[in-house]
Design an enzyme around this catalytic site. Sequence first.
Site, mmCIF file in Angstrom:
data_model
loop_
_atom_site.group_PDB
_atom_site.id
_atom_site.type_symbol
_atom_site.label_atom_id
_atom_site.label_comp_id
_atom_site.label_asym_id
_atom_site.label_seq_id
_atom_site.Cartn_x
_atom_site.Cartn_y
_atom_site.Cartn_z
ATOM 1 N N HIS A 128 9.004 -0.254 -2.234
ATOM 2 C CA HIS A 128 8.283 -1.021 -3.267
ATOM 3 C C HIS A 128 7.140 -0.225 -3.899
ATOM 4 O O HIS A 128 6.230 -0.810 -4.504
ATOM 5 C CB HIS A 128 7.753 -2.333 -2.666
ATOM 6 C CG HIS A 128 8.843 -3.239 -2.199
ATOM 7 N ND1 HIS A 128 8.628 -4.259 -1.311
ATOM 8 C CD2 HIS A 128 10.170 -3.273 -2.472
ATOM 9 C CE1 HIS A 128 9.770 -4.882 -1.059
ATOM 10 N NE2 HIS A 128 10.723 -4.303 -1.761
ATOM 11 N N CYS A 156 -3.266 6.815 -19.973
ATOM 12 C CA CYS A 156 -2.619 8.133 -19.833
ATOM 13 C C CYS A 156 -3.139 9.074 -20.908
ATOM 14 O O CYS A 156 -3.669 8.622 -21.939
ATOM 15 C CB CYS A 156 -1.108 7.952 -19.994
ATOM 16 S SG CYS A 156 -0.195 9.492 -19.825
ATOM 17 N N GLY A 195 7.618 -6.713 11.535
ATOM 18 C CA GLY A 195 6.643 -7.381 10.667
ATOM 19 C C GLY A 195 7.112 -7.677 9.267
ATOM 20 O O GLY A 195 6.355 -7.534 8.303
HETATM 21 N N1 APR Z 1 2.823 -8.491 14.206
HETATM 22 C C1 APR Z 1 4.141 -8.709 13.909
HETATM 23 N N2 APR Z 1 4.558 -9.468 12.854
HETATM 24 C C2 APR Z 1 3.598 -10.042 12.094
HETATM 25 C C3 APR Z 1 2.206 -9.878 12.356
HETATM 26 C C4 APR Z 1 1.846 -9.058 13.469
HETATM 27 N N3 APR Z 1 0.564 -8.847 13.795
HETATM 28 N N4 APR Z 1 1.511 -10.595 11.426
HETATM 29 C C5 APR Z 1 2.430 -11.179 10.610
HETATM 30 N N5 APR Z 1 3.683 -10.859 11.013
HETATM 31 C C6 APR Z 1 4.959 -11.236 10.396
HETATM 32 C C7 APR Z 1 5.024 -12.640 9.831
HETATM 33 O O1 APR Z 1 5.477 -13.547 10.813
HETATM 34 C C8 APR Z 1 6.039 -12.487 8.697
HETATM 35 O O2 APR Z 1 7.367 -12.673 9.176
HETATM 36 O O3 APR Z 1 5.119 -10.373 9.286
HETATM 37 C C9 APR Z 1 5.873 -11.026 8.264
HETATM 38 C C10 APR Z 1 5.154 -10.818 6.942
HETATM 39 O O4 APR Z 1 5.969 -11.388 5.963
HETATM 40 P P1 APR Z 1 5.572 -11.298 4.412
HETATM 41 O O5 APR Z 1 4.171 -11.657 4.240
HETATM 42 O O6 APR Z 1 6.611 -12.090 3.694
HETATM 43 O O7 APR Z 1 5.690 -9.751 4.073
HETATM 44 P P2 APR Z 1 6.990 -8.871 3.769
HETATM 45 O O8 APR Z 1 8.159 -9.318 4.568
HETATM 46 O O9 APR Z 1 6.579 -7.472 3.892
HETATM 47 O O10 APR Z 1 7.237 -9.228 2.210
HETATM 48 C C11 APR Z 1 8.239 -8.547 1.526
HETATM 49 O O11 APR Z 1 7.512 -9.463 -0.565
HETATM 50 O O12 APR Z 1 5.687 -10.115 -1.736
HETATM 51 C C12 APR Z 1 6.665 -9.171 -1.681
HETATM 52 O O13 APR Z 1 6.640 -6.907 -2.410
HETATM 53 C C13 APR Z 1 6.090 -7.779 -1.463
HETATM 54 O O14 APR Z 1 6.846 -6.031 0.061
HETATM 55 C C14 APR Z 1 6.582 -7.406 -0.057
HETATM 56 C C15 APR Z 1 7.824 -8.248 0.099
#
Ligand code: APR
Length: 266
Positions: A128, A156, A195
């Site tokens: 991303h 730019c 995560g």
């Molecule tokens: N340890 C392990 N897991 C964790 C922790 C932790 N300390 N804290 C939070 N989590 C988990 C949550 O339970 C959740 O499942 O991490 C996950 C975070 O999920 P999101 O916030 O949805 O993030 P992500 O999966 O990276 O989102 C994907 O969505 O918004 C867009 O572009 C953005 O890259 C991002 C994409």
Amino acid sequence: MVTPGPAAAVASVPGHLLRTVRAARRVSVLTGAGVSAESGIPTFRGAGGIWGKYDYTRLATPAGFSEDPRLVWEWYRLRQREIWKARPNPAHDVIAAMEMRFEDFHVITQNIDGMHERAGNRKVIELHGNIWRMRCTRDGTMIGIPGPVGEIPPVCQCGSLMRPDVVWFGEALSPAVLEVASQAARESDVMFVVGTSAVVHPAAALPALTKDSGGVVIEVNLEPTDVSTYADVSFFGRAGEIMPALWTLISSPERFMTGHPIIRDR
Ligand code: APR
């Protein structure tokens, strides 16, 4: 298979899975915002998630940027400051150590925070983009951002606006980057999924590529996700606690395997 608490979770890893991980040559780690949560960088969804506070349609879409580029840059500058103050946590450190151990290793990250590189990883596939890069809206010229400084919105040399080099909602990932990530997933003996809520595609489909190619999928998350339905093992807890405990087990001498009271051969 689901297990409680870090120590108990790690102790009940089936011996055959541990042997598979130890013998693995090709390993990948798919990460999401949860891996950086313990560094003080908020996740996107769930309690305290960014999208619960901010309107992504105005801040993370091409339409939002063309409507108000200053607002978008002010928001990215806010996030840059947060990330600039943050430090890699023990989960990042373990993933950096994994790159030294496994012959063919990749971190496939959805995160734009650059924390894996700061922890020492070199083999990072950024699905991303990265908050420390910007590109020209006219010709795509890419420029690194040294820190949360400088005029916003940046312009730019050609006079056109610069935009953050991140993938916004409604935008496709770079086909070249996605192909490299998919190949790494297909070829992985083991993929750790750390995560991520696994709701955003195409990233969320990568662990299934590993599974369908005969690889092992190991999930680490605070709570169940779609990946939990097909992962070989899911550890529910904080990545900053589970990853170090797992790493201790993975990198401990073979003798730890047999006859040790906490490791049962199932
Ligand atoms: N340890 C392990 N897991 C964790 C922790 C932790 N300390 N804290 C939070 N989590 C988990 C949550 O339970 C959740 O499942 O991490 C996950 C975070 O999920 P999101 O916030 O949805 O993030 P992500 O999966 O990276 O989102 C994907 O969505 O918004 C867009 O572009 C953005 O890259 C991002 C994409």
